[in-house]
Motif scaffolding. Structure first.
Motif, PDB file in Angstrom:
ATOM      1  N   GLY A   1       0.843  -1.192   0.000  1.00  0.00           N
ATOM      2  CA  GLY A   1       0.000   0.000   0.000  1.00  0.00           C
ATOM      3  C   GLY A   1       0.873   1.234   0.000  1.00  0.00           C
ATOM      4  O   GLY A   1       2.102   1.134  -0.050  1.00  0.00           O
ATOM      5  N   THR A   2       0.223   2.393   0.064  1.00  0.00           N
ATOM      6  CA  THR A   2       0.964   3.655   0.106  1.00  0.00           C
ATOM      7  C   THR A   2       0.648   4.367   1.414  1.00  0.00           C
ATOM      8  O   THR A   2      -0.516   4.469   1.805  1.00  0.00           O
ATOM      9  CB  THR A   2       0.590   4.527  -1.106  1.00  0.00           C
ATOM     10  N   TYR A   3       1.677   4.809   2.083  1.00  0.00           N
ATOM     11  CA  TYR A   3       1.550   5.438   3.399  1.00  0.00           C
ATOM     12  C   TYR A   3       2.126   6.844   3.302  1.00  0.00           C
ATOM     13  O   TYR A   3       3.253   7.029   2.841  1.00  0.00           O
ATOM     14  CB  TYR A   3       2.316   4.610   4.445  1.00  0.00           C
ATOM     15  N   ARG A   4       1.337   7.829   3.730  1.00  0.00           N
ATOM     16  CA  ARG A   4       1.774   9.223   3.538  1.00  0.00           C
ATOM     17  C   ARG A   4       1.889   9.977   4.852  1.00  0.00           C
ATOM     18  O   ARG A   4       1.037   9.843   5.728  1.00  0.00           O
ATOM     19  CB  ARG A   4       0.777   9.979   2.656  1.00  0.00           C
ATOM     20  N   GLU A   5       2.946  10.764   4.928  1.00  0.00           N
ATOM     21  CA  GLU A   5       3.153  11.653   6.073  1.00  0.00           C
ATOM     22  C   GLU A   5       3.652  12.984   5.530  1.00  0.00           C
ATOM     23  O   GLU A   5       4.169  13.051   4.411  1.00  0.00           O
ATOM     24  CB  GLU A   5       4.204  11.083   7.032  1.00  0.00           C
ATOM     25  N   VAL A   6       3.529  14.012   6.362  1.00  0.00           N
ATOM     26  CA  VAL A   6       4.041  15.325   5.955  1.00  0.00           C
ATOM     27  C   VAL A   6       4.815  15.917   7.129  1.00  0.00           C
ATOM     28  O   VAL A   6       4.352  15.875   8.270  1.00  0.00           O
ATOM     29  CB  VAL A   6       2.893  16.278   5.562  1.00  0.00           C
TER      30      VAL A   6
ATOM     31  N   TRP B   1       7.237  19.402   8.461  1.00  0.00           N
ATOM     32  CA  TRP B   1       7.377  20.847   8.213  1.00  0.00           C
ATOM     33  C   TRP B   1       8.612  21.398   8.883  1.00  0.00           C
ATOM     34  O   TRP B   1       8.987  20.938   9.969  1.00  0.00           O
ATOM     35  CB  TRP B   1       6.156  21.604   8.767  1.00  0.00           C
TER      36      TRP B   1
ATOM     37  N   HIS C   1       7.901  22.485   3.091  1.00  0.00           N
ATOM     38  CA  HIS C   1       7.028  21.317   2.976  1.00  0.00           C
ATOM     39  C   HIS C   1       7.882  20.063   2.760  1.00  0.00           C
ATOM     40  O   HIS C   1       8.699  20.035   1.837  1.00  0.00           O
ATOM     41  CB  HIS C   1       6.127  21.564   1.752  1.00  0.00           C
TER      42      HIS C   1
ATOM     43  N   PRO D   1       6.902  16.336   2.366  1.00  0.00           N
ATOM     44  CA  PRO D   1       5.997  15.172   2.335  1.00  0.00           C
ATOM     45  C   PRO D   1       6.752  13.892   1.988  1.00  0.00           C
ATOM     46  O   PRO D   1       7.820  13.944   1.387  1.00  0.00           O
ATOM     47  CB  PRO D   1       5.054  15.520   1.181  1.00  0.00           C
TER      48      PRO D   1
ATOM     49  N   ARG E   1       2.851   3.201  10.554  1.00  0.00           N
ATOM     50  CA  ARG E   1       1.453   2.965  10.134  1.00  0.00           C
ATOM     51  C   ARG E   1       1.304   1.593   9.498  1.00  0.00           C
ATOM     52  O   ARG E   1       0.300   0.909   9.691  1.00  0.00           O
ATOM     53  CB  ARG E   1       1.009   4.051   9.168  1.00  0.00           C
TER      54      ARG E   1
ATOM     55  N   PRO F   1       5.100  15.767  15.286  1.00  0.00           N
ATOM     56  CA  PRO F   1       3.709  15.328  15.202  1.00  0.00           C
ATOM     57  C   PRO F   1       3.418  14.083  16.037  1.00  0.00           C
ATOM     58  O   PRO F   1       4.291  13.239  16.248  1.00  0.00           O
ATOM     59  CB  PRO F   1       3.523  15.027  13.714  1.00  0.00           C
TER      60      PRO F   1
ATOM     61  N   MET G   1      -2.181   9.005  15.407  1.00  0.00           N
ATOM     62  CA  MET G   1      -3.475   8.371  15.675  1.00  0.00           C
ATOM     63  C   MET G   1      -4.224   9.026  16.844  1.00  0.00           C
ATOM     64  O   MET G   1      -4.730   8.331  17.726  1.00  0.00           O
ATOM     65  CB  MET G   1      -3.287   6.858  15.909  1.00  0.00           C
TER      66      MET G   1
ATOM     67  N   LEU H   1      -9.345  10.925  16.606  1.00  0.00           N
ATOM     68  CA  LEU H   1      -8.722   9.882  15.793  1.00  0.00           C
ATOM     69  C   LEU H   1      -7.408  10.314  15.183  1.00  0.00           C
ATOM     70  O   LEU H   1      -6.538   9.492  14.902  1.00  0.00           O
ATOM     71  CB  LEU H   1      -9.687   9.456  14.678  1.00  0.00           C
TER      72      LEU H   1
ATOM     73  N   ASN I   1      -3.409   9.208   4.920  1.00  0.00           N
ATOM     74  CA  ASN I   1      -2.266   8.505   5.506  1.00  0.00           C
ATOM     75  C   ASN I   1      -2.058   7.082   4.982  1.00  0.00           C
ATOM     76  O   ASN I   1      -0.941   6.681   4.731  1.00  0.00           O
ATOM     77  CB  ASN I   1      -2.386   8.448   7.030  1.00  0.00           C
TER      78      ASN I   1
ATOM     79  N   GLU J   1      -3.272   4.291   2.213  1.00  0.00           N
ATOM     80  CA  GLU J   1      -4.035   3.876   1.039  1.00  0.00           C
ATOM     81  C   GLU J   1      -3.590   2.453   0.719  1.00  0.00           C
ATOM     82  O   GLU J   1      -2.506   2.229   0.178  1.00  0.00           O
ATOM     83  CB  GLU J   1      -3.712   4.814  -0.129  1.00  0.00           C
TER      84      GLU J   1
END
Lengths: 717, 157
Positions: free
Chosen positions: A265-270, A272, A285, A287, A384, A512, A515, B130, B144, B146
């Motif tokens: 799958g694809t897991y995204r975070e950002v 700063w 930015h 990401p 994640r 950050p 959850m 959440l 976050n 997919e």
């Protein structure tokens, strides 16, 4: 005729591309696994011994006490085979240095003779910034170059436009200090005197740089001589093939590990950071989209990263590569042989021209901020994926963004000096899905960094500690809270000529949560000048011993008359200070995990007893009723407070679609503050993928363009 | 048979592990069947019968419904729509800045809202928090996770 190193490097890349493997078969391992592992353990023993001896050769507390040092053994093509403990990210950056020298014809001129030692601190070649200094030496056996030994240290001073190596407002590379890109510093194992003179006269406190060089050369010689002994014992062909097999062995194990523990799958975070350059304050930015493929590959895509610019909060490609290696070793491959093999199933996309891959070496990298942020975010993405697979014991929030002070001038012994205090390696660790973050535990770029003794810092730098305390309520709130960092209060003493600065970040939330957990708060620094400290001391009146319970009204501000200045973000250009001045420095705090109102009241009681949280926080954030006198939890009142908190959320929370409609109007009106607007304008202009995602999310037409937030400024006649 | 007893993994999921047990789990090779075991134990705990396909994050699951649709659902039963869409699009949102930020971060620990705000996402059903995004104003919701659920299921077979 023997192949040139350049051809060997090309052959290595071709073989990797063609086979998808580093070595076709693990014949030595299969034939005699004990002998195979024995040689590897001898290699690890050698790099570890180099590390331990070198620490004792150096005079720098960074190397001696704090673990800001690492050694490695490399293949002739510059791939890491075995490494010591220590400053993990630089295993890869040293590898980049070796490859750069090979690619740039160093084999012919100046040549790689036995006893040559090459130095590099150019982060566009290898390293993260000017203070990261590496020295490598070739290992020869009967006329053949069979490998490289190398070491890296982080030095506290580089001769930049401000003291201490971290230049918080560097506008170009030339503010950062003395760069020696792949320069031969020793021949026949003898350090070149003229280069020592260059350092002696080129930087403020040369003793650290110079003794670090001796430490690295000593360590490299240990590895080189050990390797010769091992070749004598095992044979040169066995040694060379075993090196390749160790890397392939790790690559294979890493591939299996990815398939086993991370769901596709694809897991995204950002992440700063911010450039604080006066008049051009811009959010940055960072990401990351991590894709786990069905075949067991991991791709880290940093598309959309802010463009590089005239500020020090960016890094280089070797830095981000090193960070990814650091992150995957700590999060995924902690028990494998740590070498180049961990990276061979990993793809990286760091767009050219971005703050993680600047197109010009002109841009400074002193604080490498956004690449570090993106590196940490990559670890978060792994967390994640672990959660989805059920391995909750490996899930964690974000590690701290740390800060520290710099100083330069004449020290308490009357000598010129410049350095930074590196206790910032003892930041608060992230919360995990199963426990609180550890206080004052470490930073992610160096898994074994530590704060060092206060007395050593006082010997190295004139300011003395008035206090060094756990940062109360520093870690992000959560069901499990982030670890608290350190807050120190310093008194300027023993010198009439000193500048004090600091490096930190923009006034952003620093780490950050995950959850439902909150981030750690923003970094900050207090400076009190023209104080009445001397009078307080002379009269025997109380002096402050820290921030106290309420950061809005810190004890030192309440107790000491001074011109108090607050620096949000803790990024400060070095400015003159005088005896009696006070200032603070804080290491960062970790992010929290989970909804804070699910926190077990017993954990809050424990924190209260340890004085790392306050009754205010217990009540306002955790919604727990604790009697301050009896220290007992009122269960019914707590339930009531928490129920009320949920009702409050229902009343203030807006349905997402309604929220989006409101915010869309804000964007259309161009009603964004300058640091934010500059970030959007730059990223929308540099990343087509981000622009498309942005337009789609906000339902904006293809023709929509963001107005340049600085356009009006240019129109002034 | 799973490598670890159900009691131990149940404790992991429900905050009952001792630090020794936790360290034991972290030091050992990862157990192959954890995924199935966690799904089974979570299924036991939840009050609805539909099959959980995956634990997405704290409180949220991907669930297969009787009609074959795969949705994100909170343990309270609240649904957030198709798993291929960001669940945040169906949450309650609260932007925390200014006085609201001062209510939980004191003094200089509050970030400057020109740079950074908090975006809290609550479950419309149980009002659990959440997620908390750290973003500037105007930033799209972060999607976050997919999943390639097809591949996950393929591996289960």
């Amino acid at each position: 005729m023997m192949m040139s190193l350049k051809d060997r490097l090309l052959e290595r890349d071709r073989r990797m591309a063609e086979l998808g493997r580093y070595e076709e078969k693990l014949e030595l391992k299969e034939r005699d696994p004990i002998r195979f592992e024995l040689l590897y353990s001898k290699m690890v023993e050698s790099v570890t011994s180099a590390h331990e001896v070198a620490r004792r050769v150096s005079a720098s507390p960074m190397s001696r006490e704090l673990g800001e040092i690492i050694f490695g053994l490399y293949t002739p093509e510059g791939d890491a085979v075995a490494l010591s403990r220590g400053l993990l990210i630089h295993v890869k950056t040293m590898s980049r240095m070796i490859k750069w020298m090979i690619e740039n014809g160093y084999e012919d001129d100046p040549g790689f003779a036995e006893g040559d030692h090459y130095f590099n601190n150019d982060p566009y070649i290898g390293g993260a910034h000017c203070p990261d200094q590496m020295i490598v030496t070739p290992i020869w056996w009967e006329g053949e170059l069979v490998g490289w030994a190398g070491g890296l240290t982080h030095t506290p001073e580089t001769g930049g436009s401000e003291p201490g190596g971290f230049i918080p407002f560097a506008r170009s590379r030339f503010d950062e200090g003395l760069f020696l890109p792949c320069v031969k510093v020793a021949e026949n194992d003898k350090i070149k005197r003229d280069l020592e003179v260059l350092v002696e006269r080129g930087i403020r406190s040369p003793i650290y740089w110079l003794t670090d060089n001796r430490a690295k050369i000593t360590g490299s010689q240990i590895i080189r001589e050990d390797v010769k002994g091992l070749i004598g014992q095992f044979g040169v062909d066995y040694f060379a093939k075993a090196c390749r097999e160790y890397i392939e062995d790790t690559r294979l194990a890493a591939e299996q590990r990815i398939r086993k523990v991370l769901p596709p799958g694809t897991y995204r975070e950002v992440s700063w950071r911010g450039s604080m350059m006066p008049g051009d304050e811009t959010l940055l930015h960072g990401p990351v989209a991590m894709t786990v493929t069905r075949e067991g590959r991991l791709n880290f895509d940093y598309e959309g990263m802010s463009p590089a610019g005239r500020h020090p909060f960016q890094g280089t490609l070797p830095t981000i590569e090193g960070l990814v290696m650091n992150v995957v070793i700590q999060n995924l491959f902690y028990d494998l042989k740590h070498n180049e093999g961990v990276l061979l199933n990993i793809g990286l996309n760091v767009p050219k021209g971005s703050a993680g891959n600047p197109s010009s070496i002109f841009y400074p990298t002193a604080l490498w901020g956004i690449t570090y942020g993106a590196g940490l975010a990559s670890g978060q993405a792994i967390s994640r994926a672990y959660y989805a697979k059920g391995y909750r014991e490996e899930v964690h929030a974000t590690s701290a963004l740390s800060s520290a002070y710099t100083a330069g001038g004449l020290d308490q012994y009357g000598r010129p000096f410049g350095a930074h205090n590196f206790e910032f390696a003892a930041a608060g660790l992230f919360a995990t899905a199963v426990m609180d973050g550890l206080d004052t535990a470490g930073v992610e770029f160096n898994p074994e960094g530590e704060m060092g003794d206060a007395e050593i810092w006082e010997q190295m730098l004139p300011p003395v500690y008035l206090s060094r305390e756990i940062h109360v309520d520093g870690g992000g709130y959560g069901k499990y809270r982030g670890g608290n960092g350190v807050m120190s209060l310093y008194l300027v003493s023993g010198t009439k000529d000193i500048d004090i600065g600091a490096f930190g970040a923009a006034p952003i939330y620093s780490a950050p949560g995950l959850m439902g957990g909150y981030p750690a708060g923003a970094l900050y620094m207090w400076v009190g000048s023209r104080t009445n400290m001397h009078r307080l001391i002379a009269e025997g009146r109380p002096i402050p011993s820290g921030e106290g319970e309420d950061p809005a009204h810190p004890d030192f501000v309440e107790m000491v008359e001074a011109r108090w200045e607050l620096i949000p973000g803790a990024n400060r250009s070095a400015q003159p200070a005088r005896e009696g001045d006070l200032f603070t420095a804080m290491t960062g705090d970790g992010g929290g995990f989970g909804d804070p109102i699910e926190r077990d009241p017993e954990l809050i009681l424990r924190d209260l007893e340890n004085q790392v949280t306050t009754h205010w926080t217990a009540r306002h954030v955790y919604c727990v009723a604790i009697d301050p006198e009896t220290m007992e939890v009122d269960v019914a009142a707590t339930e009531q407070l928490r129920r009320k908190q949920r009702e409050e959320r229902r009343s203030v929370g807006m349905p997402a679609q309604q929220y989006k409609a409101r915010e869309r109007e804000t964007i259309l009106r161009g009603d964004l503050a300058k640091p934010t607007a500059r970030m959007f304008h730059a990223v929308l202009g540099s990343s087509e993928a981000f622009r498309r995602a942005f337009l789609e999310f906000w339902g904006l037409p293809e023709s929509w363009e963001m107005t340049d937030p600085d356009r009006d400024d240019e129109e002034v006649e | 048979m799973p490598e670890y007893p159900d009691e131990l993994i149940r404790d992991l999921l429900r905050d009952g592990l001792s630090s020794e047990e936790l360290e034991g789990l972290q030091r050992q090779d990862k157990d192959e069947d954890r995924f199935e075991q966690v799904l089974r134990l979570e299924q036991e705990r939840l009050e609805w019968p539909e099959r959980i396909l995956l634990c997405l994050q704290a409180h949220l699951y991907v669930v297969e419904k009787d009609d074959g649709s795969k949705v994100v659902r909170c343990d309270c039963g609240q649904e957030f729509g198709d798993y291929q869409r960001n669940w945040k699009e169906s949450a309650l949102v609260f932007e925390r800045a200014g006085a609201d930020a001062d209510a939980i971060y004191r003094g200089p620990r509050v970030a400057d809202p020109d740079w950074s705000i908090l975006r809290e996402f609550y479950c419309p059903g149980c009002a659990t928090q959440l997620d908390v995004e750290v973003v500037p104003r105007g930033y799209p919701f972060i999607f976050n996770v997919e999943l390639d659920l097809g591949a996950v299921e393929l591996r289960r077979q």
